[in-house]
Scaffold this active site. Structure first.
Site, PDB file in Angstrom:
ATOM      1  N   GLY A  14      32.067 -22.805  18.291  1.00 48.54           N
ATOM      2  CA  GLY A  14      32.842 -23.418  17.222  1.00 48.54           C
ATOM      3  C   GLY A  14      32.955 -24.906  17.457  1.00 48.54           C
ATOM      4  N   VAL A  49      35.762 -35.216  22.948  1.00 51.73           N
ATOM      5  CA  VAL A  49      35.949 -36.655  23.151  1.00 51.73           C
ATOM      6  C   VAL A  49      35.564 -37.433  21.899  1.00 51.73           C
ATOM      7  CG1 VAL A  49      35.521 -36.467  25.610  1.00 51.73           C
ATOM      8  CG2 VAL A  49      33.625 -37.009  24.102  1.00 51.73           C
ATOM      9  N   ALA A  52      35.990 -40.547  17.331  1.00 48.41           N
ATOM     10  CA  ALA A  52      35.592 -41.722  16.556  1.00 48.41           C
ATOM     11  C   ALA A  52      34.229 -41.462  15.936  1.00 48.41           C
ATOM     12  CB  ALA A  52      35.549 -42.958  17.453  1.00 48.41           C
ATOM     13  N   LYS A  80      38.242 -46.813  10.635  1.00 50.16           N
ATOM     14  CA  LYS A  80      37.564 -47.484  11.740  1.00 50.16           C
ATOM     15  C   LYS A  80      36.549 -48.481  11.167  1.00 50.16           C
ATOM     16  CE  LYS A  80      34.422 -46.726  15.640  1.00 50.16           C
ATOM     17  NZ  LYS A  80      33.590 -45.744  16.381  1.00 50.16           N
ATOM     18  N   PRO A  98      30.870 -54.816  14.244  1.00 45.69           N
ATOM     19  CA  PRO A  98      31.395 -54.357  12.950  1.00 45.69           C
ATOM     20  C   PRO A  98      30.467 -53.350  12.288  1.00 45.69           C
ATOM     21  CG  PRO A  98      30.286 -56.452  12.657  1.00 45.69           C
ATOM     22  CD  PRO A  98      30.198 -56.115  14.130  1.00 45.69           C
TER      23      PRO A  98
END
Length: 500
Positions: A14, A49, A52, A80, A98
């Site tokens: 999963g 982890v 992001a 973000k 960026p």
């Protein structure tokens, strides 16, 4: 003619990889052609982890019709705009990568040569002044990108920070509502066809047997099917990516979370900081050759911005990739296919990229080896490009005298990376293949941030006078400042907290 279509798909594991795969396959399975079964065990933890993301996440959200407001609310997400790199070129240094483009809406790649020309003449401001995304991030402001190609807001780009466990749970609810069957259990037996070697069924510790035509290995670093059963082989890339351990720990929410990830270099590795609505994600990525677990934990604890909510959770990994991510009737997606560490937040991208490639090359029950060969080839090329981009950060780090960084500065680079670095140094050009994940703006940001200074530029920019070039850059910089000042605080775009 016998029916050779895939009728039963089994996903092992999963977490983010398993439920993203299930969500995508459930979406394209209309009208239904196959059943979807996912096997996972609550006893087996997920690494998680990857809180992001990078802007390619928008493709996946569109594919499964995931509303952004729902995503923000259900996963405690924040926006973000990129990544800030702190201390990578000595203590006190910082630069920003960026997600948006540099320059104005019509500058395209020639912006870099405009700026390099002015820089070499001593007439340019720092390159970060010409990125609206960078300026907005550092001011903790946000705005949705514009669809108007003439607007400076069209140069913005963004992704998300989110709680990976909440994200997986959110996708699970959506998948089960669409008919995906979930089975709780640990796989204890894998059956194979004696002639073809194809996997035919998985049996759990509860003696529940699940048959399938196609198996998706989302079992994480264990790689239970692709490696444990089919022995696909592994290419070790730790020579270029020497970190092999991580510690992850959540801490209390920081007021007004910033719209970017922070990556801070330390003596034996680097620390991530990811702001969410309800807490902050933190971790230390390090090399066991240069730091002990105790050293890493001590440095991590001493550099948290808020009170820790748990003890640091250890994670061990080896940077590299599976030699065959599609082998027989098994496709590995997520960490089972390889892991290139979390420095540029590529883990979730590689999950959705593997899903996209599988959908494009979807097989019948014979699993034509030509499809598998093509899948493996393009997966390798993508991972190699990411490997080079990550190695650039490590190799180019300056003013850090510790053994880890000395090793990285001395290591021999892949020829493919040396070629890119040399092109940029000689002429300011960023040479990429059309399929590379990180585009010109990303390479420019990191090359410049890590201290690579171009010696020349595209001579076609000399068709513009120096005065006109300087005036263009002045108007652009001032325009970015004016727009940024009008943007609203990042926090204003987040959902209202649920009532207590």
């Amino acid at each position: 003619m016998p029916d050779r279509r895939i009728r039963k798909i089994v996903i092992l594991g999963g977490g983010t990889a398993g439920w993203m795969t299930a969500a995508a396959l459930a979406k394209v399975n209309s009208p239904p052609q196959f059943t979807l079964t996912l096997i996972e065990s609550e006893e087996i933890g997920t690494i998680g982890v990857g809180e992001a993301t990078i802007p390619t996440i928008h493709w996946f959200n569109r594919l499964i019709d995931l509303n952004e407001v729902d995503l923000l609310r259900e996963t405690q997400a924040t926006y973000k705009l990129g990544i800030e790199f702190v201390n990578w070129n000595g203590d006190g240094s910082r630069y920003f990568h960026p997600f948006g483009r540099y320059g104005g809406p019509h500058d395209a790649s020639m912006f870099y040569h405009r700026w390099i020309r002015a820089k070499l003449a001593g007439a340019a401001n720092p390159h970060q002044a010409y990125s609206l995304t960078t300026q907005a991030a550092l001011a903790s402001r946000f705005a949705p990108p514009s669809n108007d190609p003439n607007s400076i807001l069209a140069t913005l780009g963004y992704a998300y920070h989110f709680d990976a466990s909440l994200y997986a749970a959110f996708l699970r609810r959506r998948c089960e509502a669409k008919g995906v069957r979930r089975i709780e259990g640990k796989v204890t037996r894998v059956a194979q066809d004696p002639e073809s070697g194809f996997i035919t069924s998985l049996t759990t510790h509860r003696d529940e047997t699940v048959e399938g035509d196609l198996f998706i290995d989302c079992s994480g670093l264990r790689a239970l099917l692709i490696e444990g059963t089919l022995h696909a082989g592994f290419d070790d890339w730790s020579h270029w990516l020497p970190c092999d351990r991580a510690l992850a720990v959540p801490s209390e929410r920081v007021q007004d979370p910033i719209p970017y990830t922070r990556s801070t270099a330390h003596a034996g590795g680097w620390q991530w900081r990811i702001p969410l609505q309800h807490r902050t994600g933190n971790g230390m990525v390090y090399s066991s050759k240069f730091w002990s677990d105790e050293q890493a934990a001590q440095v991590l604890r001493s550099h948290l911005d808020s009170r820790a909510l748990a003890e640091p959770r250890p994670i061990r990994f080896l940077a590299g990739r599976r030699r065959k991510t599609w082998n027989k009737n098994v496709v590995a997606i997520g960490l089972s296919a390889g892991f290139l560490e979390p420095l540029e937040s590529t883990s979730i991208h590689l999950i959705q990229s593997g899903i996209a490639k599988l959908i494009s090359l979807f097989p019948d029950r014979d699993c034509d080896p030509y499809l598998a060969d093509q899948y493996n080839r393009i997966v390798f090329e993508e991972m190699q490009g990411i490997r080079d981009f990550l190695a650039l950060h490590y190799h180019s780090t300056k003013d850090r005298p510790q053994p880890l960084w000395e090793y990285c500065r001395a290591m021999r680079l892949p020829d493919s990376l040396l070629y890119k670095e040399e092109h940029f140094s000689r002429s300011g050009r960023i040479v990429l293949s059309s399929d590379e994940l990180f585009k010109e703006s990303s390479w420019f940001a990191v090359l410049m941030g890590q201290g690579h200074v171009p010696e020349d530029y595209n001579p076609l920019i000399d068709s513009i006078s120096s005065a006109d070039n300087a005036e263009h850059l002045r108007r652009l910089r001032e325009g970015i400042q004016a727009i940024c000042a009008k943007m609203r605080p990042h926090e204003a775009f987040l959902p209202e907290p649920a009532p207590a």
